[in-house]
Scaffold this active site. Structure first.
Site, PDB file in Angstrom:
ATOM      1  N   PRO A 175       4.655  -4.777  -1.308  1.00 16.80           N
ATOM      2  CA  PRO A 175       4.584  -3.966  -2.066  1.00 16.80           C
ATOM      3  C   PRO A 175       3.978  -4.342  -3.564  1.00 16.80           C
ATOM      4  O   PRO A 175       4.487  -5.248  -4.037  1.00 16.80           O
ATOM      5  CB  PRO A 175       5.645  -2.874  -2.187  1.00 16.80           C
ATOM      6  CG  PRO A 175       6.810  -4.048  -1.860  1.00 16.80           C
ATOM      7  CD  PRO A 175       6.270  -5.171  -0.908  1.00 16.80           C
ATOM      8  N   GLY A 176       3.130  -3.741  -4.310  1.00 17.15           N
ATOM      9  CA  GLY A 176       2.689  -4.170  -5.633  1.00 17.15           C
ATOM     10  C   GLY A 176       2.983  -2.735  -6.445  1.00 17.15           C
ATOM     11  O   GLY A 176       4.074  -2.726  -7.180  1.00 17.15           O
ATOM     12  N   GLY A 203       0.875  -1.156  -0.048  1.00 19.17           N
ATOM     13  CA  GLY A 203      -0.007   0.138  -0.021  1.00 19.17           C
ATOM     14  C   GLY A 203       0.934   1.274   0.078  1.00 19.17           C
ATOM     15  O   GLY A 203       0.279   2.309   0.043  1.00 19.17           O
ATOM     16  N   TYR A 249      -1.825  -2.146 -11.623  1.00 21.10           N
ATOM     17  CA  TYR A 249      -3.566  -2.232 -11.797  1.00 21.10           C
ATOM     18  C   TYR A 249      -3.843  -1.474 -13.076  1.00 21.10           C
ATOM     19  O   TYR A 249      -5.073  -0.650 -13.076  1.00 21.10           O
ATOM     20  CB  TYR A 249      -4.077  -1.260 -10.502  1.00 21.10           C
ATOM     21  CG  TYR A 249      -3.510  -1.990  -9.258  1.00 21.10           C
ATOM     22  CD1 TYR A 249      -3.955  -3.232  -8.915  1.00 21.10           C
ATOM     23  CD2 TYR A 249      -2.679  -1.269  -8.366  1.00 21.10           C
ATOM     24  CE1 TYR A 249      -3.304  -3.866  -7.607  1.00 21.10           C
ATOM     25  CE2 TYR A 249      -2.243  -1.847  -7.362  1.00 21.10           C
ATOM     26  CZ  TYR A 249      -2.613  -3.167  -6.938  1.00 21.10           C
ATOM     27  OH  TYR A 249      -2.089  -3.569  -5.857  1.00 21.10           O
ATOM     28  N   CYS A 279     -18.127   2.605 -25.006  1.00 17.19           N
ATOM     29  CA  CYS A 279     -19.435   3.217 -24.857  1.00 17.19           C
ATOM     30  C   CYS A 279     -20.024   3.313 -23.323  1.00 17.19           C
ATOM     31  O   CYS A 279     -21.107   2.752 -23.138  1.00 17.19           O
ATOM     32  CB  CYS A 279     -20.550   2.428 -25.703  1.00 17.19           C
ATOM     33  SG  CYS A 279     -20.174   2.755 -27.595  1.00 17.19           S
ATOM     34  N   GLU A 280     -19.498   4.385 -22.602  1.00 26.00           N
ATOM     35  CA  GLU A 280     -19.753   4.446 -21.348  1.00 26.00           C
ATOM     36  C   GLU A 280     -19.393   6.096 -21.008  1.00 26.00           C
ATOM     37  O   GLU A 280     -18.356   6.197 -21.342  1.00 26.00           O
ATOM     38  CB  GLU A 280     -18.902   3.731 -20.277  1.00 26.00           C
ATOM     39  CG  GLU A 280     -19.269   2.182 -20.385  1.00 26.00           C
ATOM     40  CD  GLU A 280     -20.179   1.565 -19.629  1.00 26.00           C
ATOM     41  OE1 GLU A 280     -20.586   2.619 -18.686  1.00 26.00           O
ATOM     42  OE2 GLU A 280     -20.548   0.609 -19.554  1.00 26.00           O
ATOM     43  N   ARG A 312      -8.722   2.948 -13.360  1.00 25.59           N
ATOM     44  CA  ARG A 312      -8.307   3.504 -12.258  1.00 25.59           C
ATOM     45  C   ARG A 312      -9.024   5.099 -12.109  1.00 25.59           C
ATOM     46  O   ARG A 312      -9.573   5.249 -11.104  1.00 25.59           O
ATOM     47  CB  ARG A 312      -6.932   3.815 -11.992  1.00 25.59           C
ATOM     48  CG  ARG A 312      -6.235   2.419 -11.906  1.00 25.59           C
ATOM     49  CD  ARG A 312      -4.821   2.363 -10.891  1.00 25.59           C
ATOM     50  NE  ARG A 312      -5.177   2.791  -9.829  1.00 25.59           N
ATOM     51  CZ  ARG A 312      -4.927   3.996  -9.297  1.00 25.59           C
ATOM     52  NH1 ARG A 312      -4.505   5.214  -9.909  1.00 25.59           N
ATOM     53  NH2 ARG A 312      -5.113   4.398  -7.906  1.00 25.59           N
TER      54      ARG A 312
HETATM   55  N1  LLP Z   1      -0.899  -6.738   0.160  1.00 22.59           N
HETATM   56  C1  LLP Z   1      -2.414  -7.126   0.263  1.00 22.59           C
HETATM   57  C2  LLP Z   1      -2.910  -8.092   1.154  1.00 22.59           C
HETATM   58  C3  LLP Z   1      -3.255  -6.332  -0.736  1.00 22.59           C
HETATM   59  O1  LLP Z   1      -4.455  -6.646  -0.647  1.00 22.59           O
HETATM   60  C4  LLP Z   1      -2.594  -5.414  -1.607  1.00 22.59           C
HETATM   61  C5  LLP Z   1      -3.580  -4.820  -2.703  1.00 22.59           C
HETATM   62  C6  LLP Z   1      -1.472  -5.196  -1.486  1.00 22.59           C
HETATM   63  C7  LLP Z   1      -0.497  -6.044  -0.638  1.00 22.59           C
HETATM   64  C8  LLP Z   1      -0.478  -4.386  -2.492  1.00 22.59           C
HETATM   65  O2  LLP Z   1      -1.061  -3.187  -2.403  1.00 22.59           O
HETATM   66  P1  LLP Z   1      -0.137  -2.047  -3.289  1.00 22.59           P
HETATM   67  O3  LLP Z   1       1.360  -1.800  -2.612  1.00 22.59           O
HETATM   68  O4  LLP Z   1      -0.085  -2.370  -4.819  1.00 22.59           O
HETATM   69  O5  LLP Z   1      -0.874  -0.702  -2.832  1.00 22.59           O
HETATM   70  N2  LLP Z   1      -6.732  -1.558  -7.689  1.00 22.59           N
HETATM   71  C9  LLP Z   1      -6.673  -0.643  -6.786  1.00 22.59           C
HETATM   72  C10 LLP Z   1      -5.715  -1.081  -5.752  1.00 22.59           C
HETATM   73  C11 LLP Z   1      -6.210  -2.216  -5.129  1.00 22.59           C
HETATM   74  C12 LLP Z   1      -5.220  -2.959  -3.917  1.00 22.59           C
HETATM   75  C13 LLP Z   1      -5.850  -4.230  -3.672  1.00 22.59           C
HETATM   76  N3  LLP Z   1      -4.790  -4.994  -2.722  1.00 22.59           N
HETATM   77  C14 LLP Z   1      -6.035   0.443  -7.628  1.00 22.59           C
HETATM   78  O6  LLP Z   1      -5.821   0.518  -8.736  1.00 22.59           O
HETATM   79  O7  LLP Z   1      -5.710   1.561  -6.799  1.00 22.59           O
END
Ligand code: LLP
Length: 431
Positions: free
Chosen positions: A291-292, A249, A389, A360-361, A329
């Protein structure tokens, strides 16, 4: 919004001779070679971000478990696997991709409120590091699956710390009313049950408060809550945990704000872990982070071509060949991605425009009320922060084939996923 912290390392996608590049490859050339819309990833940038995370948490026994959902492209997964990263997965499909890419099972943790027995069996047989259990019924199911397989399941309870994180309501997961995790008292109950069950073994404790969070405060608050629960589990149930997982996150820079001060957060986290009871005397808890977006968000862009420019109802619409099908997003989370021309020709003063897709939205837009030098039809735009994402959430809505993905790494630009064809749209169907 957090203070503007400069993003780590060199800026990705530099402008050379007026044209945006990925490494030494011009985005114009890549778009000509592979057509648009096109996702382009900078492998060096992704690895640089992995190093930045490791540096921020220096001094802690750390596992970086890349959150695959952000971008499951196999070539990126392979880069992370080779660099020794683990994975945070939320489905059997993500486990499959992680293993295909060569991520060590012992570095994989499995979160999610709805793991099925089939997924549990697959993960148990694969030898993953930990199941991050989110409910009492899930724990029962895991115990039963472990019993059937004659195995012992490694478990971390995901705690809902009831902290508020300043992010979009759809990406906030640490408040009590969220579907994720269990309250601290319930977590203690679960540790008690784990301690009394031969098919379960408590290995860690887990929390994840949300996504694109720029303020370190809620992470520290959440860590305090889980360390307190871990301490009580040790005292009251004799459970000695191996790791604490702080989730992912970590917020990145976008069109409206800077990135989280990860070094500052890392220092505070390290101090708390050093002060907490460890695995054994002299052996502090291991830290897992997931981290993602922080790893891949700004390592990717979406290159899109302007189809038309249209004036209507007092507004100017720049219609592009990418829309919500390639990047949901902006419409789904109010995401504000920086959007810049691929070629800066110095013509035209900025105008206020909506950048919209062909879907078409009415909710199909990449940005609204942005100031941009008015592009001509045929011009290329670069949508930034599209490494996370973006493709991962792309869809075939309006029967649109999903775009290609190119990875630039080691001086080479490689097509790492071909563009879908019309025939892909009917694959698996029968009349
Ligand atoms: N760990 C868990 C348990 C999670 O559910 C998530 C993301 C992450 C790690 C990684 O989070 P990050 O570091 O990427 O923020 N689609 C949305 C974000 C959804 C995130 C879901 N869970 C967007 O585009 O903002």
């Amino acid at each position: 919004m957090g203070a503007r912290v400069l993003s780590t390392g060199r800026p990705p996608f530099p402008r050379l001779g007026g044209v945006l590049h990925c490494g030494s490859h011009s985005l114009e050339t890549l778009a000509d070679d592979h057509d648009t819309p096109l996702y382009v990833y900078d492998g060096a940038r992704a690895l640089e971000r992995l190093s930045a995370v490791r540096a921020a948490f220096a001094g802690v026994d750390l596992l970086v478990a890349y959150s695959i959902k952000a971008n499951p492209n196999l070539a990126l997964l392979k880069l992370f696997a080779d660099a020794g990263a683990g994975a945070d997965i939320v489905s059997g499909g993500e486990l499959y991709c992680a293993l295909e890419a060569g991520i060590a099972p012992g570095r994989i943790v499995f979160a999610g409120v709805g793991k099925t027995r089939t997924e549990m069996g697959y993960a148990l047989k694969s030898g993953i590091r930990g199941f991050h259990v989110e409910s009492s019924q899930e724990l029962d199911a895991l115990a039963s699956v472990a019993g059937e397989l004659g195995a012992q399941a490694p478990v971390a309870v995901r705690v809902n710390p009831d902290v508020d994180s300043p992010t979009h309501e759809f990406t906030r997961t640490g408040h009590a009313a969220a579907k994720f995790g269990v309250s601290p008292p319930r977590a203690l109950e679960l540790y008690r049950r784990i301690a009394g069950h031969a098919g379960l073994r408590a290995v860690g404790i887990d929390v994840h408060i949300g996504s694109q969070v720029r303020d370190p405060g809620p992470f520290l608050h959440a860590l305090d809550v889980v360390l307190e629960v871990a301490g009580r589990a040790r005292r009251e149930t004799g459970t000695a945990l191996e790791y604490v997982d702080l989730g992912g996150g970590f917020g990145i820079e976008d069109a409206v704000g800077g990135e989280i001060d990860l070094r500052g957060l890392g220092r505070e986290v390290a101090a708390r872990i050093a002060a907490a009871p460890g695995r054994a005397p002299g052996r502090p808890l291991e830290l897992i982070v997931e981290p993602g977006r922080f790893l891949v968000g700004d390592a990717g862009v979406l290159v899109t071509r302007v189809i038309y420019v249209k004036r209507s109802g007092g507004k100017t619409f720049v219609v592009t060949d990418a829309g919500m099908t390639e990047l949901i997003r902006p419409s789904h989370y109010g995401g504000e991605h920086a959007i810049v021309p691929v070629r800066e020709d110095g013509h035209g003063s900025p105008r206020q425009v909506d950048i919209v897709g062909p879907v078409c939205e009415q909710g199909d837009f990449l940005a609204r009320d942005r100031r941009l030098p008015l592009p001509r039809p045929g011009a290329l735009l670069c949508v930034q922060q599209a490494g996370a994402y973006a493709f991962a959430m792309a869809s075939n809505y309006n029967s649109r084939p999903r775009p290609a993905e190119v990875l630039v790494h080691g001086g080479r630009a490689t097509l790492v996923r071909r563009r879908e064809r019309y025939s892909d749209l009917i694959r698996g169907q029968r009349t």
